[in-house]
Structure formats: C-alpha cells, structure tokens
Design an enzyme around this catalytic site. Sequence first.
Site, PDB file in Angstrom:
ATOM      1  N   ASP A  36      48.788  89.785 -13.063  1.00  0.00           N
ATOM      2  CA  ASP A  36      48.236  89.136 -11.858  1.00  0.00           C
ATOM      3  C   ASP A  36      49.344  89.018 -10.830  1.00  0.00           C
ATOM      4  O   ASP A  36      50.532  88.971 -11.180  1.00  0.00           O
ATOM      5  CB  ASP A  36      47.702  87.738 -12.204  1.00  0.00           C
ATOM      6  CG  ASP A  36      46.626  87.265 -11.240  1.00  0.00           C
ATOM      7  OD1 ASP A  36      45.451  87.196 -11.645  1.00  0.00           O
ATOM      8  OD2 ASP A  36      46.964  86.959 -10.067  1.00  0.00           O
ATOM      9  N   VAL A  63      47.818  94.986  -7.850  1.00  0.00           N
ATOM     10  CA  VAL A  63      47.085  96.222  -8.155  1.00  0.00           C
ATOM     11  C   VAL A  63      47.017  97.168  -6.958  1.00  0.00           C
ATOM     12  O   VAL A  63      46.701  98.350  -7.119  1.00  0.00           O
ATOM     13  CB  VAL A  63      45.647  95.946  -8.686  1.00  0.00           C
ATOM     14  CG1 VAL A  63      45.682  95.176  -9.992  1.00  0.00           C
ATOM     15  CG2 VAL A  63      44.787  95.255  -7.640  1.00  0.00           C
ATOM     16  N   TYR A 155      33.495  93.914   1.567  1.00  0.00           N
ATOM     17  CA  TYR A 155      33.384  93.642   0.128  1.00  0.00           C
ATOM     18  C   TYR A 155      32.361  94.572  -0.527  1.00  0.00           C
ATOM     19  O   TYR A 155      32.615  95.162  -1.580  1.00  0.00           O
ATOM     20  CB  TYR A 155      33.000  92.178  -0.084  1.00  0.00           C
ATOM     21  CG  TYR A 155      33.020  91.721  -1.518  1.00  0.00           C
ATOM     22  CD1 TYR A 155      34.222  91.445  -2.163  1.00  0.00           C
ATOM     23  CD2 TYR A 155      31.833  91.552  -2.250  1.00  0.00           C
ATOM     24  CE1 TYR A 155      34.249  91.019  -3.484  1.00  0.00           C
ATOM     25  CE2 TYR A 155      31.853  91.126  -3.570  1.00  0.00           C
ATOM     26  CZ  TYR A 155      33.064  90.857  -4.185  1.00  0.00           C
ATOM     27  OH  TYR A 155      33.085  90.436  -5.487  1.00  0.00           O
TER      28      TYR A 155
HETATM   29  N1  NAD Z   1      32.987  84.756  -8.680  1.00  0.00           N
HETATM   30  C1  NAD Z   1      31.928  85.499  -8.355  1.00  0.00           C
HETATM   31  O1  NAD Z   1      30.847  84.984  -8.069  1.00  0.00           O
HETATM   32  C2  NAD Z   1      32.021  87.021  -8.373  1.00  0.00           C
HETATM   33  C3  NAD Z   1      30.833  87.735  -8.231  1.00  0.00           C
HETATM   34  C4  NAD Z   1      30.869  89.125  -8.310  1.00  0.00           C
HETATM   35  C5  NAD Z   1      32.063  89.777  -8.543  1.00  0.00           C
HETATM   36  N2  NAD Z   1      33.216  89.055  -8.654  1.00  0.00           N
HETATM   37  C6  NAD Z   1      34.432  89.803  -8.943  1.00  0.00           C
HETATM   38  O2  NAD Z   1      34.938  89.363 -10.181  1.00  0.00           O
HETATM   39  C7  NAD Z   1      36.354  89.557 -10.232  1.00  0.00           C
HETATM   40  C8  NAD Z   1      37.028  88.286 -10.700  1.00  0.00           C
HETATM   41  O3  NAD Z   1      36.762  87.283  -9.757  1.00  0.00           O
HETATM   42  P1  NAD Z   1      36.855  85.724 -10.086  1.00  0.00           P
HETATM   43  O4  NAD Z   1      35.591  85.138  -9.602  1.00  0.00           O
HETATM   44  O5  NAD Z   1      37.284  85.524 -11.481  1.00  0.00           O
HETATM   45  O6  NAD Z   1      37.973  85.320  -9.022  1.00  0.00           O
HETATM   46  P2  NAD Z   1      39.343  84.510  -9.112  1.00  0.00           P
HETATM   47  O7  NAD Z   1      39.743  84.354  -7.680  1.00  0.00           O
HETATM   48  O8  NAD Z   1      39.189  83.305  -9.972  1.00  0.00           O
HETATM   49  O9  NAD Z   1      40.311  85.531  -9.844  1.00  0.00           O
HETATM   50  C9  NAD Z   1      40.761  86.706  -9.243  1.00  0.00           C
HETATM   51  C10 NAD Z   1      42.175  86.972  -9.723  1.00  0.00           C
HETATM   52  O10 NAD Z   1      42.573  88.230  -9.177  1.00  0.00           O
HETATM   53  C11 NAD Z   1      43.920  88.099  -8.760  1.00  0.00           C
HETATM   54  N3  NAD Z   1      44.227  89.087  -7.747  1.00  0.00           N
HETATM   55  C12 NAD Z   1      43.745  89.172  -6.490  1.00  0.00           C
HETATM   56  N4  NAD Z   1      44.319  90.193  -5.846  1.00  0.00           N
HETATM   57  C13 NAD Z   1      45.185  90.773  -6.730  1.00  0.00           C
HETATM   58  C14 NAD Z   1      46.067  91.866  -6.652  1.00  0.00           C
HETATM   59  N5  NAD Z   1      46.216  92.567  -5.518  1.00  0.00           N
HETATM   60  N6  NAD Z   1      46.771  92.198  -7.744  1.00  0.00           N
HETATM   61  C15 NAD Z   1      46.664  91.483  -8.890  1.00  0.00           C
HETATM   62  N7  NAD Z   1      45.859  90.420  -9.010  1.00  0.00           N
HETATM   63  C16 NAD Z   1      45.122  90.074  -7.941  1.00  0.00           C
HETATM   64  C17 NAD Z   1      44.022  86.677  -8.227  1.00  0.00           C
HETATM   65  O11 NAD Z   1      45.362  86.233  -8.134  1.00  0.00           O
HETATM   66  C18 NAD Z   1      43.181  85.923  -9.231  1.00  0.00           C
HETATM   67  O12 NAD Z   1      43.983  85.461 -10.314  1.00  0.00           O
HETATM   68  C19 NAD Z   1      36.751  90.034  -8.844  1.00  0.00           C
HETATM   69  O13 NAD Z   1      36.870  91.449  -8.864  1.00  0.00           O
HETATM   70  C20 NAD Z   1      35.568  89.624  -7.984  1.00  0.00           C
HETATM   71  O14 NAD Z   1      35.440  90.434  -6.825  1.00  0.00           O
HETATM   72  C21 NAD Z   1      33.231  87.700  -8.560  1.00  0.00           C
END
Ligand code: NAD
Length: 249
Positions: A36, A63, A155
């Site tokens: 991360d 990433v 997005y």
């Molecule tokens: N929460 C929702 O409702 C939802 C819905 C659909 C999809 N998603 C997707 O699910 C995935 C996880 O989301 P989440 O809800 O657990 O969010 P979150 O914000 O809790 O976790 C995301 C993590 O990704 C890390 N991150 C962001 N950019 C980064 C980078 N460039 N390099 C390395 N790490 C990076 C952040 O530091 C964080 O720890 C994401 O891809 C998000 O787009 C989330």
Amino acid sequence: MRFEAKVAVVTGGASGMGEATARRLAAEGAKVVVADRNIEAAESVALTIAAAGGIAVSQYTDVADPASVAKMVERAVSEFGRLDLAANVAGVAQAPTSLAETTLELWDRVHAVNDRGLFLCLQSEIPEMLKAGGGAIVNVSSLNGLRSFAQMTAYGSSKFGATSTTGTIAAEFAGRKIRVNGVAPGSIDTPMLATLPRETLDAFSATLPMKRLGTADEIANVIAFLLSDEASYVSGVMLPVDGGWLASS
Ligand SMILES: NC(=O)c1ccc[n+]([C@@H]2O[C@H](COP(=O)([O-])OP(=O)(O)OC[C@H]3O[C@@H](n4cnc5c(N)ncnc54)[C@H](O)[C@@H]3O)[C@@H](O)[C@H]2O)c1
C-alpha cells in the site's frame, strides 16, 4: 487452510477490502505482502496478522509507479521465495462530477491507479507466477465497471478498463495455469465511503435491494474463494458482489 504454503500480494492491503483480504488469506495459511502507499497502515495490518499467528510483511507500494510495483513483487520473492496469488485491490474514488467539471487532472489521477496501476501489477506479478508453475489473481473493479452511473466519467471508465483487462489477461494465460478473475463490489462500508455523511449513507442504503451496504469481509470472502482451488475452473469472470443491485437495476 486453503492457502497453506502459498505466497500472496495484496495491493491496497492497508484498508477496507484489501485489509480484510490480507487478513483472510493469512488466516488460511498464506504468507502475505501487504502492499500500500499508506505504509504506516500497511505495517499495522502486517503486525496485527503476525499477532494473530499469521505471516505478513508490509511493503510501500504505489501501483501507479512501475518501479514501485516491481519492488513489491521482488519483496514477495526475496521474503517468501515465490509468488502464487495476487489480490489487486488498490483503488481511488472520485466525487460525482459533471462532464464539464471533470478535469484532465482528475481523470488522469483516477486512471493512473485504477486502470494503469492494475496493468502494471499484472505485468509484474504474472512472470513470477509463471516461474512458480501457475497462480491465481483477483482484480477489484466495481459495479461501475459493469454498468454506468451519471457523473462518474473518470471512475467508471477506469473500472470498465479493469473489467476489460481482467478478461483479456485471463484469456491470454488460461493455458498457462494462471486464473484471472475479478469482483465488482456494489456499495461497501469501508473508509472509501466514510467521507460521505452517515445520514447520506443510511438514506442510500435504504434504496438498495438488501437495505444495507456490504462489508469488507463479504468482499474478502469472495476474493478468497476465487483465489482458492475451489474455483479451479473459473477464469475471466467479473463477479458482482452487490447484494442484488445489478440484477434489480
Ligand atoms: N467501497 C466501495 O463501496 C467500493 C465499491 C466498488 C469498488 N470499490 C473498489 O474497491 C477497492 C478497495 O476500496 P475500499 O473501499 O477498500 O477503499 P479504501 O480507501 O478503504 O482502501 C483503498 C486502499 O488503496 C490504497 N491505495 C490507493 N491508491 C494507491 C496506490 N496508488 N498504490 C497503492 N495503494 C493505493 C489506499 O491507501 C487504501 O489503503 C478499490 O479499488 C475501490 O475502487 C470500492
């Protein structure tokens, strides 16, 4: 213990679904690289896993940066000797924005992580899995990678990209013992949504088929299934995990 003796990387492992996935894989025997860009939180997750009897290390990873992604995979190999599994969960969100207000900076920032970042991870992870004799990968897209929503230009296109990449790479490697699947979460109660006021989330939840948000563990459960040998004949799917939202929209 479905992942005994397996080595896994989890991007976005410091929070939300990535954290839940890292914990789940470790609880079932995997040695996990918690990757991360929030290294303090990643370290905290790795320590919690170790305290619970699992094996994990944290690795600073952006990433969107090819060198950083290469180091993530190198860490898995230097620490644990191989790479078998990857959960590519890292992602960033956007606030709803009209087309006119969607700046190129916003579009590039979201795509750099959600789409380009996924491509970079796959390009680094798969050669190590081939050396290990095979592997399994799960990419986290979104319901917004299967259907469109107004005002989500950056997005939505980044997540449709993740959906397309998942199928494309699954097709390329199906004959070489690497399965590539995805999950498309609906609305999941993680820090990503926590920027919205609780009343807004509650009102929104009431409109969903199950009248509630999903949990990070409910996503981790599905990721773990797709990474496991129980899914040995599953590749190239982008599975909605959305409490029935897509089916009823
Ligand atoms: N929460 C929702 O409702 C939802 C819905 C659909 C999809 N998603 C997707 O699910 C995935 C996880 O989301 P989440 O809800 O657990 O969010 P979150 O914000 O809790 O976790 C995301 C993590 O990704 C890390 N991150 C962001 N950019 C980064 C980078 N460039 N390099 C390395 N790490 C990076 C952040 O530091 C964080 O720890 C994401 O891809 C998000 O787009 C989330």
